[in-house]
Design a protein around this motif. Structure first.
Motif, PDB file in Angstrom:
ATOM      1  N   HIS A 203      12.660  16.062   1.307  1.00  0.00           N
ATOM      2  CA  HIS A 203      12.630  17.687  -0.045  1.00  0.00           C
ATOM      3  C   HIS A 203      13.895  18.324   0.318  1.00  0.00           C
ATOM      4  O   HIS A 203      14.347  18.602  -1.049  1.00  0.00           O
ATOM      5  CB  HIS A 203      10.989  18.373   0.564  1.00  0.00           C
ATOM      6  CG  HIS A 203      10.729  19.136  -0.831  1.00  0.00           C
ATOM      7  ND1 HIS A 203      10.303  18.632  -1.584  1.00  0.00           N
ATOM      8  CD2 HIS A 203      10.698  20.170  -0.101  1.00  0.00           C
ATOM      9  CE1 HIS A 203      10.284  20.032  -2.349  1.00  0.00           C
ATOM     10  NE2 HIS A 203      10.572  20.752  -1.873  1.00  0.00           N
ATOM     11  N   LEU A 204      14.235  18.729   1.092  1.00  0.00           N
ATOM     12  CA  LEU A 204      15.532  19.665   1.113  1.00  0.00           C
ATOM     13  C   LEU A 204      15.833  18.718   0.449  1.00  0.00           C
ATOM     14  O   LEU A 204      17.226  19.390  -0.278  1.00  0.00           O
ATOM     15  CB  LEU A 204      15.322  20.398   2.791  1.00  0.00           C
ATOM     16  CG  LEU A 204      14.445  21.147   3.243  1.00  0.00           C
ATOM     17  CD1 LEU A 204      14.316  22.047   4.379  1.00  0.00           C
ATOM     18  CD2 LEU A 204      14.135  22.534   2.154  1.00  0.00           C
ATOM     19  N   ALA A 205      16.631  17.159   1.286  1.00  0.00           N
ATOM     20  CA  ALA A 205      17.943  17.280   0.691  1.00  0.00           C
ATOM     21  C   ALA A 205      17.952  16.613  -1.179  1.00  0.00           C
ATOM     22  O   ALA A 205      18.717  16.815  -1.304  1.00  0.00           O
ATOM     23  CB  ALA A 205      18.031  15.401   1.744  1.00  0.00           C
ATOM     24  N   ALA A 206      16.600  16.396  -1.484  1.00  0.00           N
ATOM     25  CA  ALA A 206      16.598  15.958  -2.356  1.00  0.00           C
ATOM     26  C   ALA A 206      16.237  17.175  -3.473  1.00  0.00           C
ATOM     27  O   ALA A 206      16.966  16.732  -5.160  1.00  0.00           O
ATOM     28  CB  ALA A 206      14.562  14.786  -2.901  1.00  0.00           C
TER      29      ALA A 206
ATOM     30  N   PHE B  25       4.992  16.472   8.610  1.00  0.00           N
ATOM     31  CA  PHE B  25       6.122  15.898   9.180  1.00  0.00           C
ATOM     32  C   PHE B  25       7.754  16.509   8.582  1.00  0.00           C
ATOM     33  O   PHE B  25       7.874  16.675   7.590  1.00  0.00           O
ATOM     34  CB  PHE B  25       6.184  14.589   9.092  1.00  0.00           C
ATOM     35  CG  PHE B  25       4.747  14.313   9.500  1.00  0.00           C
ATOM     36  CD1 PHE B  25       4.839  13.911  10.611  1.00  0.00           C
ATOM     37  CD2 PHE B  25       3.719  13.543   8.120  1.00  0.00           C
ATOM     38  CE1 PHE B  25       2.826  12.761  10.531  1.00  0.00           C
ATOM     39  CE2 PHE B  25       2.362  13.122   8.559  1.00  0.00           C
ATOM     40  CZ  PHE B  25       2.128  12.839   9.689  1.00  0.00           C
ATOM     41  N   GLU B  26       8.200  16.545  10.373  1.00  0.00           N
ATOM     42  CA  GLU B  26       9.338  16.971   9.887  1.00  0.00           C
ATOM     43  C   GLU B  26      10.809  16.071   8.609  1.00  0.00           C
ATOM     44  O   GLU B  26      11.582  16.685   8.172  1.00  0.00           O
ATOM     45  CB  GLU B  26      10.212  17.197  11.027  1.00  0.00           C
ATOM     46  CG  GLU B  26      11.774  18.170  10.966  1.00  0.00           C
ATOM     47  CD  GLU B  26      12.099  18.144  12.710  1.00  0.00           C
ATOM     48  OE1 GLU B  26      13.467  17.956  12.756  1.00  0.00           O
ATOM     49  OE2 GLU B  26      11.099  17.705  13.997  1.00  0.00           O
ATOM     50  N   HIS B  27      10.332  15.299   9.080  1.00  0.00           N
ATOM     51  CA  HIS B  27      11.452  14.217   8.628  1.00  0.00           C
ATOM     52  C   HIS B  27      11.046  14.121   6.612  1.00  0.00           C
ATOM     53  O   HIS B  27      11.815  14.431   5.759  1.00  0.00           O
ATOM     54  CB  HIS B  27      11.244  13.188   8.629  1.00  0.00           C
ATOM     55  CG  HIS B  27       9.889  11.588   8.486  1.00  0.00           C
ATOM     56  ND1 HIS B  27       8.545  12.294   9.165  1.00  0.00           N
ATOM     57  CD2 HIS B  27       9.276  11.501   7.428  1.00  0.00           C
ATOM     58  CE1 HIS B  27       8.037  11.349   8.872  1.00  0.00           C
ATOM     59  NE2 HIS B  27       8.206  11.115   7.336  1.00  0.00           N
ATOM     60  N   ASN B  28       9.460  14.390   6.833  1.00  0.00           N
ATOM     61  CA  ASN B  28       8.821  14.815   4.868  1.00  0.00           C
ATOM     62  C   ASN B  28       9.956  15.934   4.019  1.00  0.00           C
ATOM     63  O   ASN B  28      10.189  16.103   3.371  1.00  0.00           O
ATOM     64  CB  ASN B  28       8.202  14.669   4.800  1.00  0.00           C
ATOM     65  CG  ASN B  28       7.383  13.015   4.497  1.00  0.00           C
ATOM     66  OD1 ASN B  28       7.738  12.052   4.406  1.00  0.00           O
ATOM     67  ND2 ASN B  28       6.175  12.801   5.612  1.00  0.00           N
ATOM     68  N   LEU B  29      10.212  16.607   5.254  1.00  0.00           N
ATOM     69  CA  LEU B  29      10.633  18.185   4.747  1.00  0.00           C
ATOM     70  C   LEU B  29      12.269  18.033   4.693  1.00  0.00           C
ATOM     71  O   LEU B  29      13.005  18.481   4.005  1.00  0.00           O
ATOM     72  CB  LEU B  29      10.145  19.697   5.949  1.00  0.00           C
ATOM     73  CG  LEU B  29      10.935  20.142   5.942  1.00  0.00           C
ATOM     74  CD1 LEU B  29      10.248  21.224   4.467  1.00  0.00           C
ATOM     75  CD2 LEU B  29      11.207  21.566   7.118  1.00  0.00           C
TER      76      LEU B  29
END
Length: 512
Positions: free
Chosen positions: A147-150, A140-144
């Motif tokens: 992950h990138l932001a964190a 899912f795009e929102h999970n990606l």
């Protein structure tokens, strides 16, 4: 209009006939229909097969050639592996496929007989493997994004505000300088110590030789519930002011306390024992405030802000949310001019009507209807939210400027009164209100240019703030009043607030 249904053709027939014009419509899947009895059910494939073009043969040949070329291109993109099955490019570029191929010892593209793989195939495989390293699997795009932001992207630092940008928001006022620390913490209120009447007298005698200001708030239990003169509200204001004084460093110069005056008898009652503080210092109501310095009483009253001697005092603090108080009151002077002599000689006599103007150009004299201009100006002031008074004579204007309470904040005068009278009235209104504004109303279209002496007063921007061109409109009035802060909506306060009480105490501290 006739609508019928043909069950054999499974279509709806709509016949339209009007004034010799006839049309027929068939609703449904119809192919090569003429009459309703000839309609038959068909399919898209049958329709396509029934299409015969002259170039149909060339079109079929072109389609076949394109299909052959697409098949050859797809076969070229396939990368053969060590097994008999052929893996497509998409399957071979997966990281798992590359790793399994490398672990087995046989690189993709190596023939079963152990021949050397081609250089181009090895380069393609190495390039694909390097591109797939570090790849993040996601569904899912929102999970990606989370992950990138964190974990992947570094946190973005806040952009510092440049001094020029910060000071730009203070225009037209001067720059505020460096930003204060945030959040700002207000001084905490300090609870007042409760003393009896005898303890108050002992405290005054004890501090007689010291430079300490003793402030006593006189409260009454029966005056705590009123919304207009509440002793409870007065105590809250005094505690907040005491905390403000301590925060400013004046805590060692001030002693604040509270005393109950209804402990034995009411203030006005003489039938029982009367409180000594009430009888000695002339207390008239509750709440009340006493101030002592060097053993002497220097104040005994219910203090009220300056300009509000009859206000609520310590009992309450309110905003007077009335437009009559929020904007300054306007005095409008419009003396009606007399009818010209030619009309008077004709038998009309002298009286108000048309204002004669100054000489224009080569000697022509202009005139304007003062009645119409007066009504237009009054309507504009009313729509702009200003309350106003009208003066038609110079004597009325002088009397109203001297007796008005509160004083007028704006003066509108007609240009026909002359520069000498204008200077006198502007000085009178400025004497009672330092922030008052004076404007000239001039009908330049009919009368001509403004008199040179009055224009000189307007150019100085001292007594006269500007000139309004007639007819006066709401947009002209508001545009001229934009830079004037004294005419903006400001609801005044009624009663004594914490800030006013702090200023009062500091004023008495300078006298101690």
């Amino acid at each position: 209009l006739t609508v019928s249904f043909d069950p054999e053709a499974s279509a709806t027939l709509v016949l339209f006939s009007s004034e010799g014009v006839q049309y027929s419509f068939h609703v449904g899947e119809v192919w090569r229909g003429g009459q309703s009895t000839m309609q038959k059910t068909t399919t898209p494939a049958a329709v396509l097969d029934a299409i015969n073009l002259r170039s149909q043969t060339s079109l079929d040949a072109s389609c076949s050639s394109m299909l052959d070329k697409a098949a050859n291109l797809q076969q070229t993109l396939k990368i053969p592996s060590g097994t008999a099955t052929q893996r497509s490019l998409q399957q071979t570029l997966l990281p798992g496929a590359l790793d399994s191929t490398a672990g087995s010892g046989a690189a993709p593209g190596t023939p079963p007989q152990g021949a050397t793989r081609s250089k181009s195939m090895a380069t393609l495989q190495d390039k694909a493997k390097s591109m797939c390293e570090g790849r993040i699997p996601w569904t899912f795009e929102h999970n990606l994004r989370k992950h990138l932001a964190a974990k992947v992207a570094p946190s973005l630092a806040k952009t510092p505000i440049r001094p020029t940008l910060r000071e730009g928001f203070t225009y037209p006022k001067p720059p505020v300088g460096s930003c204060p620390l945030w959040p700002q913490k207000a001084p905490q209120p300090v609870t007042l110590k409760a003393l009896s009447a005898r303890q108050v007298q002992e405290l005054v005698a004890e501090m007689e030789s010291q430079g300490v200001l003793i402030i006593v708030l006189l409260s009454a239990s029966w005056a705590t519930g009123s919304s207009f003169s509440s002793a409870e509200h007065a105590r809250t204001v005094c505690e907040a002011a005491y905390g403000e004084l301590i925060a400013q460093g004046d805590g060692d110069k001030v002693k604040f306390c509270v005393s109950e005056v209804s402990e034995a008898g009411a203030i006005y009652s003489e039938s029982r024992w009367t409180n000594p503080l009430v009888k000695q210092y002339g207390v008239k109501s509750a709440p009340w405030m006493l101030m002592f310095a060097h053993g002497k009483n220097i104040m005994s009253e219910n203090p009220a802000p300056e300009g509000q001697p009859d206000g609520a005092g310590l009992g309450a603090t309110h905003r007077l949310r009335y437009m009559a108080f929020a904007k300054p009151r306007v005095l409008y002077l419009e003396p009606p001019a007399e009818i010209p002599d030619a009309v008077s000689m004709a038998g009309f006599g002298s009286g108000p009507g048309f204002a004669t103007g100054a000489t224009v150009g080569g000697g022509a004299t202009g005139s304007s209807n003062t009645f119409k201009l007066q009504l237009e100006t009054q309507d504009t002031l009313k729509r702009a939210g200003f309350s106003f008074d009208l003066a038609v004579t110079l004597a009325d204007a002088r009397r109203m400027l001297s007796e008005a309470t509160p004083p007028y904040g704006m003066l509108l005068v007609s240009s026909s009164i002359g520069s000498a009278v204008l200077s006198e009235l502007a000085a009178r209104v400025r004497q009672r209100s330092s922030k008052s504004l004076t404007f000239i109303c001039h009908d330049g279209k009919n009368i001509g240019p403004l008199d040179s002496s009055m224009q000189a007063l307007a150019d100085k921007k001292d007594l006269v703030s500007g000139v309004f061109e007639r007819p006066l409109t709401k947009s002209r009035l508001e545009r001229q009043l934009i830079p004037a802060e004294s005419v903006r909506v400001n609801y005044p306060k009624c009663g004594l607030s914490k800030e006013t009480l702090v200023q009062l105490v500091q004023k008495h501290l300078t006298e101690v």
